[in-house]
Enzyme design. Structure first.
Site, PDB file in Angstrom:
ATOM      1  NE  ARG A  60      -2.505  -1.614   3.262  1.00 19.01           N
ATOM      2  CZ  ARG A  60      -2.417  -2.895   3.583  1.00 19.01           C
ATOM      3  NH1 ARG A  60      -2.906  -3.818   2.763  1.00 19.01           N
ATOM      4  NH2 ARG A  60      -1.849  -3.275   4.704  1.00 19.01           N
ATOM      5  CD  GLU A 106       4.194 -11.452  18.515  1.00 16.52           C
ATOM      6  OE1 GLU A 106       3.593 -10.795  17.654  1.00 16.52           O
ATOM      7  OE2 GLU A 106       3.675 -11.849  19.576  1.00 16.52           O
TER       8      GLU A 106
HETATM    9  P1  AMP Z   1       4.351  -2.696  11.605  1.00 17.36           P
HETATM   10  O1  AMP Z   1       5.594  -3.314  11.025  1.00 17.36           O
HETATM   11  O2  AMP Z   1       3.840  -3.411  12.813  1.00 17.36           O
HETATM   12  O3  AMP Z   1       4.531  -1.202  11.853  1.00 17.36           O
HETATM   13  O4  AMP Z   1       3.201  -2.870  10.525  1.00 17.36           O
HETATM   14  C1  AMP Z   1       3.115  -2.004   9.444  1.00 17.36           C
HETATM   15  C2  AMP Z   1       2.723  -2.702   8.177  1.00 17.36           C
HETATM   16  O5  AMP Z   1       1.696  -3.654   8.384  1.00 17.36           O
HETATM   17  C3  AMP Z   1       2.200  -1.695   7.178  1.00 17.36           C
HETATM   18  O6  AMP Z   1       2.714  -2.023   5.895  1.00 17.36           O
HETATM   19  C4  AMP Z   1       0.695  -1.855   7.234  1.00 17.36           C
HETATM   20  O7  AMP Z   1       0.138  -1.835   5.949  1.00 17.36           O
HETATM   21  C5  AMP Z   1       0.441  -3.196   7.904  1.00 17.36           C
HETATM   22  N1  AMP Z   1      -0.459  -3.095   9.064  1.00 17.36           N
HETATM   23  C6  AMP Z   1      -0.123  -3.354  10.364  1.00 17.36           C
HETATM   24  N2  AMP Z   1      -1.158  -3.221  11.186  1.00 17.36           N
HETATM   25  C7  AMP Z   1      -2.208  -2.836  10.421  1.00 17.36           C
HETATM   26  C8  AMP Z   1      -3.583  -2.517  10.690  1.00 17.36           C
HETATM   27  N3  AMP Z   1      -4.098  -2.548  11.929  1.00 17.36           N
HETATM   28  N4  AMP Z   1      -4.362  -2.146   9.650  1.00 17.36           N
HETATM   29  C9  AMP Z   1      -3.867  -2.101   8.392  1.00 17.36           C
HETATM   30  N5  AMP Z   1      -2.585  -2.394   8.072  1.00 17.36           N
HETATM   31  C10 AMP Z   1      -1.757  -2.768   9.070  1.00 17.36           C
END
Ligand code: AMP
Length: 170
Positions: A58, A95
């Site tokens: 995205r 994780e």
């Molecule tokens: P993180 O590595 O935990 O910061 O997760 C970020 C990535 O996961 C991004 O590319 C987001 O598109 C996706 N992502 C994580 N959590 C969500 C959520 N609650 N809703 C939509 N996309 C998420």
């Protein structure tokens, strides 16, 4: 325009316990999509940026439009094995297990000032890995831009010295 009201909450997607922030209604609404892009344009039009990197998948939607409007080089950062040309990769811990992201070796010229774009900052693991890869290739992370930030997950802490900006906070 209240962008927060346009983002759609999908409970238990892609697995139980996750409240997924669905940005497709933002894309479907031309005025909302314009507010998102125009906000990023206003923030970055006078900043020293050479390359915009979109994080799969995205991040491509917002990053490529921003690169087009600002007249900047656009590069796509993808999961291992998706890019056709010679790549540079970075493996990071999840994780459970690990993940590898890649860029084409010519995506970031040495010393390039880079803006990293993704749709959402959650725990920050993905964005931190993206910053590591950009730095490994000799780029400088000017900033990381997100449409949405989930403040309660404190993802900014994972980003170290790379500045982050988000349009919408939950
Ligand atoms: P993180 O590595 O935990 O910061 O997760 C970020 C990535 O996961 C991004 O590319 C987001 O598109 C996706 N992502 C994580 N959590 C969500 C959520 N609650 N809703 C939509 N996309 C998420």
């Amino acid at each position: 325009m209240d962008l927060k009201k346009i983002v759609r909450d999908i409970p238990d997607f892609p697995k139980p316990g996750i409240l997924f922030k669905d940005i497709t209604p933002l894309l479907q609404n031309p005025q909302a999509f314009k507010v998102v892009i125009d906000s990023f344009v206003a923030r970055y039009k006078d900043k020293p940026i050479d390359v915009i990197v979109g994080i799969e998948s995205r991040g491509f939607l917002f990053g490529s439009v921003l690169a087009y409007v600002l007249g900047k080089s656009f590069a796509i950062m993808r999961k291992k094995g998706k890019l056709p040309y010679t790549t540079v990769s970075y493996t990071y811990k999840l994780e459970y297990g690990e993940d590898t992201i890649e860029l084409h070796e010519d995506a970031i010229p040495k010393g390039a000032r880079v803006l990293i774009v993704d749709d959402l900052l959650a725990t920050g693991g993905t964005a931190a890995a993206a910053a590591h890869l950009v730095k490994k290739m000799g780029g400088k992370v000017e900033e990381m831009a997100f449409v949405i930030e989930l403040d309660f997950l404190q993802g900014k802490k994972a980003l170290g010295d790379s500045p982050a900006f988000s349009l919408i906070h939950y």
